[in-house]
Scaffold this motif. Structure first.
Motif: not given
Length: 176
Positions: A86-110
């Motif tokens: 919904a956010f990408l649609h509302e802000y008209k973001i057209r470039f590719p967006v990946g979701v950084d893989a979560p690592d439990g309660p820690g920082l995402p992997h990337t």
């Protein structure tokens, strides 16, 4: 700008605005600008994402690939894939967006692999996939544009028997 060791691949769980997942290897031959963001980050919404949109609108996609990376390290429940869509649609973001893989309660992997201090973070990769710039926070448009043009105009290593001058890419004399 100085060259840093070959960058690790991004670790993602989902992609938006692209028919298939992307990797640095897939984007070899292009300059890559990756913008790491969180949709609830004021600096990302006010500065980082609009700047990425300007870069995507200014540079040819054959020269510069603009990629978003949603790196959630806080407020996990509020920033899931449905909310991101919904956010990408509302802000008209057209470039590719990946979701950084979560690592439990820690920082995402990337985020952890690259040592992000937070968001927004901008990464610039050269045509060979080497990380050339890592900026936490805002980088001025003029500076970013100059750094992107410097990467675009770098003379790539041409395959044997083909000179960079005849391949239609930048040479010491300037961009063609």
């Amino acid at each position: 700008m100085t060259t840093i060791d070959r960058a690790p691949e991004w670790r993602t769980t989902e992609w938006f605005n692209t028919p298939s997942p992307l990797s640095l290897a897939d984007l070899r031959g292009k300059i890559v600008m990756l913008t790491a963001f969180q949709m609830l980050c004021p600096g990302c919404v006010a500065e980082g994402l609009p700047q990425a949109q300007r870069v995507a609108a200014t540079f040819k996609s054959s020269d510069v690939a603009v990629i978003g990376l949603h790196s959630v390290f806080e407020h996990h429940d509020a920033m899931g894939p449905a909310a991101l869509r919904a956010f990408l649609h509302e802000y008209k973001i057209r470039f590719p967006v990946g979701v950084d893989a979560p690592d439990g309660p820690g920082l995402p992997h990337t985020m952890r692999d690259y040592g992000f201090q937070g968001t927004p973070t901008t990464l610039l990769f050269d045509r060979e996939g080497q990380l050339r710039r890592h900026v936490f926070g805002h980088i001025a448009d003029l500076q970013l544009g100059a750094e992107l043009m410097a990467l675009i105009c770098e003379q790539p290593v041409a395959p044997a028997g083909i000179s960079a001058e005849t391949s239609g890419v930048c040479t010491i004399d300037g961009c063609r």
